[in-house]
Design a protein around this motif. Structure first.
Motif, short mmCIF file in Angstrom:
data_model
loop_
_atom_site.label_atom_id
_atom_site.label_comp_id
_atom_site.label_asym_id
_atom_site.label_seq_id
_atom_site.Cartn_x
_atom_site.Cartn_y
_atom_site.Cartn_z
N VAL A 50 32.77 17.68 91.03
CA VAL A 50 33.42 18.29 92.20
C VAL A 50 32.70 19.55 92.67
CG1 VAL A 50 35.70 17.36 91.64
CG2 VAL A 50 35.03 19.60 90.74
N CYS A 51 31.45 19.71 92.26
CA CYS A 51 30.71 20.94 92.58
C CYS A 51 30.64 21.17 94.10
CB CYS A 51 29.30 20.87 92.00
SG CYS A 51 28.32 22.36 92.29
N LYS A 52 30.28 20.15 94.86
CA LYS A 52 30.16 20.30 96.31
C LYS A 52 31.51 20.62 96.94
CE LYS A 52 26.08 17.38 96.97
NZ LYS A 52 25.53 16.17 97.62
N GLN A 53 32.55 19.94 96.46
CA GLN A 53 33.89 20.18 97.01
C GLN A 53 34.36 21.61 96.72
OE1 GLN A 53 32.96 17.52 95.29
NE2 GLN A 53 33.85 15.63 96.12
N LYS A 54 34.07 22.10 95.51
CA LYS A 54 34.46 23.48 95.17
C LYS A 54 33.65 24.50 95.97
CE LYS A 54 36.50 23.15 90.56
NZ LYS A 54 36.47 23.68 89.17
N GLN A 55 32.38 24.23 96.14
CA GLN A 55 31.56 25.15 96.93
C GLN A 55 32.11 25.26 98.35
OE1 GLN A 55 27.69 23.36 96.42
NE2 GLN A 55 27.09 24.82 94.82
N TYR A 170 44.57 28.84 97.09
CA TYR A 170 43.56 27.77 97.05
C TYR A 170 43.91 26.80 95.92
CZ TYR A 170 40.40 30.17 100.28
OH TYR A 170 39.83 30.75 101.38
N PHE A 171 43.78 25.51 96.21
CA PHE A 171 44.17 24.51 95.22
C PHE A 171 43.23 23.29 95.24
CE2 PHE A 171 46.50 23.94 99.16
CZ PHE A 171 46.24 22.62 99.49
N LEU A 172 43.11 22.67 94.08
CA LEU A 172 42.43 21.39 93.90
C LEU A 172 43.17 20.69 92.77
CD1 LEU A 172 40.13 19.31 94.28
CD2 LEU A 172 38.75 20.69 92.70
N GLU A 173 43.90 19.62 93.09
CA GLU A 173 44.78 18.98 92.12
C GLU A 173 44.71 17.46 92.23
OE1 GLU A 173 46.72 20.56 89.89
OE2 GLU A 173 46.33 22.60 90.60
N HIS A 174 44.75 16.79 91.07
CA HIS A 174 44.91 15.33 91.13
C HIS A 174 46.39 15.03 91.29
CE1 HIS A 174 46.52 14.54 87.05
NE2 HIS A 174 45.72 15.51 86.65
N VAL A 175 46.69 13.97 92.04
CA VAL A 175 48.08 13.71 92.44
C VAL A 175 48.38 12.21 92.34
CG1 VAL A 175 48.24 15.70 93.99
CG2 VAL A 175 47.37 13.52 94.86
N ALA A 176 49.62 11.88 92.62
CA ALA A 176 50.05 10.49 92.61
C ALA A 176 49.35 9.69 93.70
CB ALA A 176 51.56 10.40 92.80
N ALA A 177 48.98 8.47 93.37
CA ALA A 177 48.41 7.56 94.36
C ALA A 177 49.53 6.98 95.22
CB ALA A 177 47.64 6.45 93.65
N ASP A 178 49.15 6.21 96.22
CA ASP A 178 50.13 5.51 97.05
C ASP A 178 51.00 4.63 96.15
OD1 ASP A 178 51.12 3.10 98.64
OD2 ASP A 178 50.39 4.41 100.23
N GLN A 179 52.31 4.69 96.32
CA GLN A 179 53.22 4.00 95.41
C GLN A 179 53.13 2.48 95.48
OE1 GLN A 179 57.24 5.47 95.43
NE2 GLN A 179 56.62 7.60 95.22
N SER A 180 52.49 1.96 96.51
CA SER A 180 52.32 0.51 96.61
C SER A 180 51.01 0.04 95.98
CB SER A 180 52.37 0.09 98.08
OG SER A 180 51.28 0.65 98.80
#
Length: 243
Positions: A50-55, A170-180
């Motif tokens: 995630v280096c590019k995303q964090k930058q 500022y946030f970067l978090e893994h989350v729930a996918a689409d429930q379907s």
């Protein structure tokens, strides 16, 4: 639903020794000593992904510096300090983490990133930052932490309290996918074991909804995938919110 329930029970049976140790009060104390070593090994690997995303995410941090030009930054769940490299030179850090066993790794990261200045380090959960005064910081950072806190809403209320008016979260978090989706199905299957070995981390937490309910004046958020879409940790949200 029947298949999901059966698979969850199978997972729970496989990790029943952990449940016994937890019931005896032995698991938490043991794992809190071990977990920092695990994170010290795997956090740099994740950081590379995630280096590019964090930058990109942290590129405008200075925009929220106070009138003096000094950026006062508080990080919730600092852990091993893997975000330090992305912070601008001279920013004053307040580091918080509920696990004191991270301290040696935190100090190592600080020595490797002399461009940041540690103002203080506090052993505290995100739900209770009482040692930090109201409106004391310009920016709060939280990456891969809201998945494991006890109460996301309480953490976000504390974020609003410690931020000055016009400050940013500022946030970067893994989350729930689409429930379907099948990804969500496997997130629910793996959740029991993941929480045990991920220090309380939940794969299926809907953090975006909590952010949308919180009284921020502005919310900049997008969903990304940092792993194959079938991976239970693939869906992420990234962005910042302004008080």
């Amino acid at each position: 639903m029947v298949l999901l329930s059966c698979l969850q029970r199978c997972i729970q049976l496989l990790i029943w020794p952990v449940y016994i140790l937890a019931y005896m009060g032995l698991w938490d104390s043991f794992y809190k000593r071990v977990f920092p070593y695990i994170m010290a090994r795997f956090a740099p690997i994740y950081n590379q992904k995630v280096c590019k995303q964090k930058q990109e995410l942290f590129s405008n941090l200075r925009k929220f510096a106070g009138p003096s030009g000094q950026l006062r930054l508080l990080e919730i769940g600092t852990g091993t300090g893997t975000n330090f490299q992305f912070y601008p030179p001279g920013c004053q850090l307040t580091c918080t983490d509920p696990n004191p066993n991270f301290r040696q790794f935190l100090l190592k990261s600080l020595s490797e990133n002399p461009h940041v200045q540690l103002e203080r380090s506090v052993v505290a959960s995100g739900e209770n930052l009482h040692e930090v005064p109201d409106g004391a910081v310009d920016v709060v950072v939280c990456t891969l932490v809201l998945c494991s806190v006890t109460n996301v809403s309480k953490v976000l209320k504390e974020v609003l309290r410690v931020l000055r008016l016009g400050g940013a979260f500022y946030f970067l978090e893994h989350v729930a996918a689409d429930q379907s989706s099948w990804t969500y199905f496997w997130q629910k299957v793996c959740d029991p074991a993941w929480k045990c070995f991920g220090d309380g981390c939940s794969l299926s937490r809907e953090t975006q909804k909590e952010l949308e309910k919180t009284n921020f004046s502005e919310l900049n958020l997008r969903r990304i995938h940092v792993a194959p879409r079938w991976s239970p940790t693939s869906p992420h949200i990234i962005g910042y919110a302004v008080k």
